[in-house]
Scaffold this motif. Structure first.
Motif, PDB file in Angstrom:
ATOM      1  N   THR A 165     -36.533   2.844  34.024  1.00 53.41           N
ATOM      2  CA  THR A 165     -36.412   3.535  32.866  1.00 53.41           C
ATOM      3  C   THR A 165     -35.245   4.275  32.566  1.00 53.41           C
ATOM      4  N   MET A 166     -34.905   5.141  33.780  1.00 57.39           N
ATOM      5  CA  MET A 166     -33.673   6.162  33.546  1.00 57.39           C
ATOM      6  C   MET A 166     -32.440   5.147  33.679  1.00 57.39           C
ATOM      7  N   ARG A 167     -32.298   4.276  34.576  1.00 61.30           N
ATOM      8  CA  ARG A 167     -31.082   3.420  34.591  1.00 61.30           C
ATOM      9  C   ARG A 167     -30.875   2.764  32.940  1.00 61.30           C
ATOM     10  N   SER A 168     -32.114   2.142  32.476  1.00 60.15           N
ATOM     11  CA  SER A 168     -31.894   1.867  30.851  1.00 60.15           C
ATOM     12  C   SER A 168     -31.390   2.615  29.892  1.00 60.15           C
ATOM     13  N   LEU A 169     -31.596   3.979  30.313  1.00 62.74           N
ATOM     14  CA  LEU A 169     -31.015   4.846  29.439  1.00 62.74           C
ATOM     15  C   LEU A 169     -29.714   5.397  29.818  1.00 62.74           C
ATOM     16  N   GLY A 170     -29.188   4.697  30.525  1.00 61.10           N
ATOM     17  CA  GLY A 170     -27.590   5.202  31.292  1.00 61.10           C
ATOM     18  C   GLY A 170     -27.599   6.310  32.240  1.00 61.10           C
ATOM     19  N   ALA A 171     -28.814   6.627  32.619  1.00 55.21           N
ATOM     20  CA  ALA A 171     -28.766   7.812  33.761  1.00 55.21           C
ATOM     21  C   ALA A 171     -28.829   6.962  35.037  1.00 55.21           C
ATOM     22  N   LYS A 172     -27.689   6.766  35.640  1.00 58.53           N
ATOM     23  CA  LYS A 172     -27.379   6.067  36.899  1.00 58.53           C
ATOM     24  C   LYS A 172     -27.870   6.706  38.274  1.00 58.53           C
ATOM     25  N   ASP A 173     -27.844   8.192  38.160  1.00 58.13           N
ATOM     26  CA  ASP A 173     -27.992   8.850  39.457  1.00 58.13           C
ATOM     27  C   ASP A 173     -29.241   9.549  39.608  1.00 58.13           C
ATOM     28  N   ILE A 174     -30.200   9.706  38.516  1.00 51.39           N
ATOM     29  CA  ILE A 174     -31.434  10.169  38.888  1.00 51.39           C
ATOM     30  C   ILE A 174     -32.095   9.234  39.891  1.00 51.39           C
ATOM     31  N   ASN A 175     -32.921   9.567  40.576  1.00 52.44           N
ATOM     32  CA  ASN A 175     -33.459   8.943  41.497  1.00 52.44           C
ATOM     33  C   ASN A 175     -35.227   9.631  41.588  1.00 52.44           C
ATOM     34  N   VAL A 176     -36.102   8.841  41.233  1.00 48.81           N
ATOM     35  CA  VAL A 176     -37.539   9.451  41.283  1.00 48.81           C
ATOM     36  C   VAL A 176     -38.295   8.387  42.277  1.00 48.81           C
ATOM     37  N   LEU A 177     -38.297   9.044  43.671  1.00 47.87           N
ATOM     38  CA  LEU A 177     -38.692   8.231  44.552  1.00 47.87           C
ATOM     39  C   LEU A 177     -40.216   8.351  44.665  1.00 47.87           C
ATOM     40  N   ARG A 178     -40.610   9.456  44.513  1.00 49.51           N
ATOM     41  CA  ARG A 178     -42.221   9.972  44.820  1.00 49.51           C
ATOM     42  C   ARG A 178     -42.759  11.009  44.110  1.00 49.51           C
TER      43      ARG A 178
END
Length: 303
Positions: A165-178
């Motif tokens: 969902t972050m990618r769909s908002l253009g946020a290419k570097d946020i990573n929610v892994l856990r």
């Protein structure tokens, strides 16, 4: 004769616009220098992402693409994913959710529990085995930064979907892994990460009604407004200023990210990140000073 007058007026208008633009660029350059100067007094690494909203936006970025441990700023992406799944009809905000304190490590699926002593929201621990709702858990996650509420929500929503969902908002570097306190993952360097730029993008999406929907964005704004920890962005701002924001902190790290609304209704997004802080309280003071500088800049623009 009329043509000469028209050309003269046009030249004056163009000249005035150019002068206004160059004056603003000069003031932004001075602001940038003032922020750099203030941050250089502290031992640690910082990032700043600022953007005014509305017509003629002004942007100021410092180390905006540098990667930081997300700490609790990752809870805003989790909230956005929650409202997305509600919009899809997968769940309802008022569905019952059992409060548990057992989660699976992303490394090997082994169980782990949250440590009450390091969680900022102790109230939920007395309710283990009982039921809450997605709405209540989200409120505790954002306003009190409850790690237990966060892990329950991530367990239900799926961390991978949060990142998508972050990618769909253009946020290419946020990573929610856990979730939080997965020590096996932490020891292997598997942590949630962010950049100031990406947090700016998702806060901007909420501010402009583009995160899921206008209705969902407004609801998220209201939750962020109820933030309990107010030392950084709101720290030195007047009481008539509204700040809807999410903080984050772990060892040597202090963050704040949010939407600031002036009494006039004008808004801007501000993200302040830090890491490797030798004196966290001094880092907080420095970032609070930066917030005040940017607020004063916006007030001057109004004048």
């Amino acid at each position: 004769m009329h043509n000469n007058i028209f050309i003269g007026v046009l030249i004056l208008l163009i000249g005035g616009a150019c002068h206004s633009r160059s004056t603003e660029e000069h003031s932004i350059s001075e602001l940038h220098q003032a922020i750099d100067s203030r941050l250089n007094k502290e031992e640690g690494d910082f990032a700043v992402a600022f953007r005014s909203l509305g017509a003629d936006p002004v942007t100021l970025l410092i180390n905006e693409k540098e990667t930081f441990h997300a700490a609790s700023t990752m809870k805003t992406p989790v909230m956005i994913e929650l409202y997305k799944q509600v919009a899809l009809g997968t769940i309802s905000l008022d569905d019952s959710v059992k409060i548990v304190n057992e989660f699976k490590s992303i490394v090997d699926g082994s169980p782990y529990r949250m440590d009450l002593s390091v969680d900022s929201q102790e109230g939920l621990y007395s309710k283990i085995g009982q039921f809450s709702t997605y709405r209540e858990l989200n409120f505790e996650m954002i306003t009190m930064s409850s790690n237990l509420a966060t892990n329950i929500l991530i367990d239900k929503l799926d961390a991978k979907k949060v990142t998508e969902t972050m990618r769909s908002l253009g946020a290419k570097d946020i990573n929610v892994l856990r979730g939080v306190e997965d020590l096996k993952a932490y020891e292997q360097g598997l942590s949630n990460t962010t950049t100031a730029h990406d947090l700016m993008l998702i806060m901007e999406a909420i501010a402009e009604g583009k995160a899921v929907s206008k209705e969902a964005s407004l609801a998220m704004f209201e939750v962020l407004k109820a933030q309990h920890f107010n030392e950084i962005i709101p720290g030195q701002l007047p009481e008539d200023v509204t700040v809807a924001h999410k903080t984050g902190s772990i060892t040597g790290v202090r963050h704040d990210s949010g939407i600031v609304e002036l009494a006039s209704g004008k808004r801007y997004v501000l993200v302040l990140l830090s890491k490797n802080l030798k004196a966290p309280e001094e880092g907080i003071q420095a970032m609070s000073d930066i917030s005040k500088l940017l607020y004063d800049f916006m007030k001057d623009k109004e004048g």
